[in-house]
Write a protein that holds these residues in place. Structure first.
Motif, PDB file in Angstrom:
ATOM      1  N   PHE A 101     -45.254  -4.125 -69.424  1.00  0.00           N
ATOM      2  CA  PHE A 101     -44.331  -4.035 -68.280  1.00  0.00           C
ATOM      3  C   PHE A 101     -44.296  -5.343 -67.500  1.00  0.00           C
ATOM      4  O   PHE A 101     -43.397  -5.559 -66.690  1.00  0.00           O
ATOM      5  N   TRP A 102     -45.252  -6.236 -67.758  1.00  0.00           N
ATOM      6  CA  TRP A 102     -45.376  -7.485 -67.030  1.00  0.00           C
ATOM      7  C   TRP A 102     -44.707  -8.640 -67.777  1.00  0.00           C
ATOM      8  O   TRP A 102     -44.880  -9.800 -67.451  1.00  0.00           O
ATOM      9  N   GLN A 103     -43.907  -8.337 -68.798  1.00  0.00           N
ATOM     10  CA  GLN A 103     -43.172  -9.374 -69.516  1.00  0.00           C
ATOM     11  C   GLN A 103     -41.790  -9.563 -68.887  1.00  0.00           C
ATOM     12  O   GLN A 103     -41.129  -8.586 -68.532  1.00  0.00           O
ATOM     13  N   ASN A 104     -41.380 -10.825 -68.747  1.00  0.00           N
ATOM     14  CA  ASN A 104     -40.018 -11.070 -68.263  1.00  0.00           C
ATOM     15  C   ASN A 104     -39.029 -10.964 -69.414  1.00  0.00           C
ATOM     16  O   ASN A 104     -39.409 -10.902 -70.589  1.00  0.00           O
ATOM     17  N   THR A 105     -37.758 -10.924 -69.093  1.00  0.00           N
ATOM     18  CA  THR A 105     -36.707 -10.727 -70.089  1.00  0.00           C
ATOM     19  C   THR A 105     -36.162 -12.073 -70.558  1.00  0.00           C
ATOM     20  O   THR A 105     -35.952 -12.982 -69.753  1.00  0.00           O
TER      21      THR A 105
ATOM     22  N   ARG B 222     -29.224  -6.195 -68.600  1.00  0.00           N
ATOM     23  CA  ARG B 222     -30.597  -5.803 -68.905  1.00  0.00           C
ATOM     24  C   ARG B 222     -31.477  -5.857 -67.642  1.00  0.00           C
ATOM     25  O   ARG B 222     -32.445  -5.099 -67.529  1.00  0.00           O
ATOM     26  N   LEU B 223     -31.119  -6.736 -66.716  1.00  0.00           N
ATOM     27  CA  LEU B 223     -31.910  -6.905 -65.502  1.00  0.00           C
ATOM     28  C   LEU B 223     -31.414  -6.027 -64.348  1.00  0.00           C
ATOM     29  O   LEU B 223     -31.957  -6.108 -63.235  1.00  0.00           O
ATOM     30  N   THR B 224     -30.385  -5.248 -64.604  1.00  0.00           N
ATOM     31  CA  THR B 224     -29.838  -4.370 -63.563  1.00  0.00           C
ATOM     32  C   THR B 224     -30.418  -2.972 -63.714  1.00  0.00           C
ATOM     33  O   THR B 224     -30.369  -2.375 -64.789  1.00  0.00           O
TER      34      THR B 224
ATOM     35  N   PRO C  85     -29.935  -9.208 -60.459  1.00  0.00           N
ATOM     36  CA  PRO C  85     -30.163 -10.604 -60.073  1.00  0.00           C
ATOM     37  C   PRO C  85     -29.239 -10.994 -58.927  1.00  0.00           C
ATOM     38  O   PRO C  85     -28.058 -10.644 -58.915  1.00  0.00           O
ATOM     39  N   ASP C  86     -29.767 -11.694 -57.964  1.00  0.00           N
ATOM     40  CA  ASP C  86     -28.950 -12.187 -56.855  1.00  0.00           C
ATOM     41  C   ASP C  86     -28.852 -13.703 -56.852  1.00  0.00           C
ATOM     42  O   ASP C  86     -28.109 -14.276 -56.069  1.00  0.00           O
TER      43      ASP C  86
ATOM     44  N   LYS D 109     -40.474  -7.918 -64.904  1.00  0.00           N
ATOM     45  CA  LYS D 109     -39.528  -7.248 -65.784  1.00  0.00           C
ATOM     46  C   LYS D 109     -38.086  -7.494 -65.357  1.00  0.00           C
ATOM     47  O   LYS D 109     -37.171  -7.548 -66.194  1.00  0.00           O
ATOM     48  N   LEU D 110     -37.868  -7.636 -64.049  1.00  0.00           N
ATOM     49  CA  LEU D 110     -36.515  -7.813 -63.530  1.00  0.00           C
ATOM     50  C   LEU D 110     -36.151  -9.280 -63.334  1.00  0.00           C
ATOM     51  O   LEU D 110     -35.195  -9.597 -62.617  1.00  0.00           O
ATOM     52  N   GLN D 111     -36.895 -10.168 -63.974  1.00  0.00           N
ATOM     53  CA  GLN D 111     -36.592 -11.598 -63.960  1.00  0.00           C
ATOM     54  C   GLN D 111     -36.233 -12.013 -65.393  1.00  0.00           C
ATOM     55  O   GLN D 111     -36.851 -11.540 -66.346  1.00  0.00           O
TER      56      GLN D 111
END
Length: 330
Positions: free
Chosen positions: A175-179, A210-212, A218-219, A323-325
């Motif tokens: 869960f700690w992996q970025n996309t 994927r990040l939404t 993302p902002d 995960k959301l980055q």
């Protein structure tokens, strides 16, 4: 060491002017860093710069963790009561940087007149501000691979999506992996995509989606010069620019859906052929309250005719949800 008499007076005058001038213009140091780095600016504007008063390290509570005890049940079905090792916080090391306002005895005595000493101080402080701004801006993009370096975007939003960040090994805790959106192996599948003005959005959209997650998206998107050029060329008839106040200091932003899109040059430290899709709700700059670009007392060497006045910063870039980055790369 400075000699007694007029020389010592000149040194004292220099120190007093540096201290007073710097404190009167301290905010300009942070502003200069902000003007050099879109991420720093956005985090500052959103109040994501946090001051702390101590601790051996920076503890950042996680805002996402998988828990395998999630159970669907009906009536008297047994619940899953197994203990689960769910990480609750990441731990980031303090990082320290400094720049010096330094002058030799020759410089000070040669500029001992009132106007000359004031001009010398202004020049020295301006140089220190610029050096601090350039150094921190570069570090905020870095992988933190140099000794005592801030762990920047290349560390938190890594090209491989993995790595140990904040003391958490993402190979163990996925869960700690970025996309990662790689043009060579796109998220959406299919063959490799050559980035260009006609293809850049085919890379951006799958990554953005994927990040939404609900209201999370993302902002901020920061791209190097080549990717930003492709993006702007792709918007030739649809350009949307961010409000004027988001483009201060020449940092003009375009819009992609709900995100502001900035470009930064390779000189600032951003990797070439890269775009970072950032949800700044989960990033913070943490700084020690006693070392937030603070000026220290003067230092005089016993074997030099000179004076050094350090300006110090202690902090790090921290993340509570990797995960959301996301990163878009060749």
């Amino acid at each position: 060491m400075a000699s007694p008499g007029s020389s010592n007076t000149a040194f004292n005058t220099f120190t007093e002017l540096v201290t007073t001038t710097y404190r009167n213009h301290k905010k300009e140091v942070a502003d200069n860093v902000s003007n050099h780095n879109a991420l720093f600016r956005r985090l500052t504007q959103k109040g994501r710069v946090r001051r702390e008063d101590g601790g051996l390290s920076i503890t950042e509570p996680l805002e996402y963790a998988e828990n395998s005890t999630y159970t669907r049940y009906s009536g008297y079905d047994p619940l899953n009561v197994e203990a689960v090792d769910v990480l609750s916080a990441a731990e980031f090391y303090w990082r320290q940087v400094s720049v010096n306002v330094a002058a030799s005895g020759l410089e000070i005595r040669s500029n001992s007149g009132e106007n000359r000493i004031i001009n010398l101080v202004k020049t020295k402080i301006k140089n220190a501000q610029k050096s601090m701004a350039n150094g921190l801006a570069s570090d905020f993009y870095s992988a933190g691979s140099l000794s005592n370096q801030v762990g920047g975007l290349q560390s938190i939003i890594a090209d491989a999506g993995t790595g140990t960040v904040g003391g958490i090994d993402s190979s163990t805790f996925t869960f700690w992996q970025n996309t990662v959106q790689s043009a060579a192996a796109p998220l959406q599948g299919g063959s490799a995509i050559t980035p260009g003005s006609t293809t850049i959005e085919s890379l951006m959209l799958p990554l953005y989606l994927r990040l939404t997650r609900g209201a999370d998206h993302p902002d901020l998107v920061v791209m190097d010069e080549s990717y930003y050029t492709f993006f702007e060329q792709s918007q030739s008839s649809l350009k949307r620019y961010a409000p004027e106040d988001d483009g201060q200091a020449g940092m003009v932003a375009m819009k992609y859906k709900n995100a502001d899109v900035f470009h930064d040059s390779s000189a600032s430290g951003i990797s070439s052929a890269h775009g970072y899709f950032i949800n700044t709700d989960y990033l913070s700059i943490v700084v020690h309250q006693d070392a937030d670009m603070e000026i220290m007392p003067e230092l005089r060497a016993v074997n030099q005719d000179a004076i050094v006045i350090p300006v110090i910063w202690q902090g790090n870039l921290v993340c509570s949800n990797r995960k959301l980055q996301g990163v878009m790369k060749a």
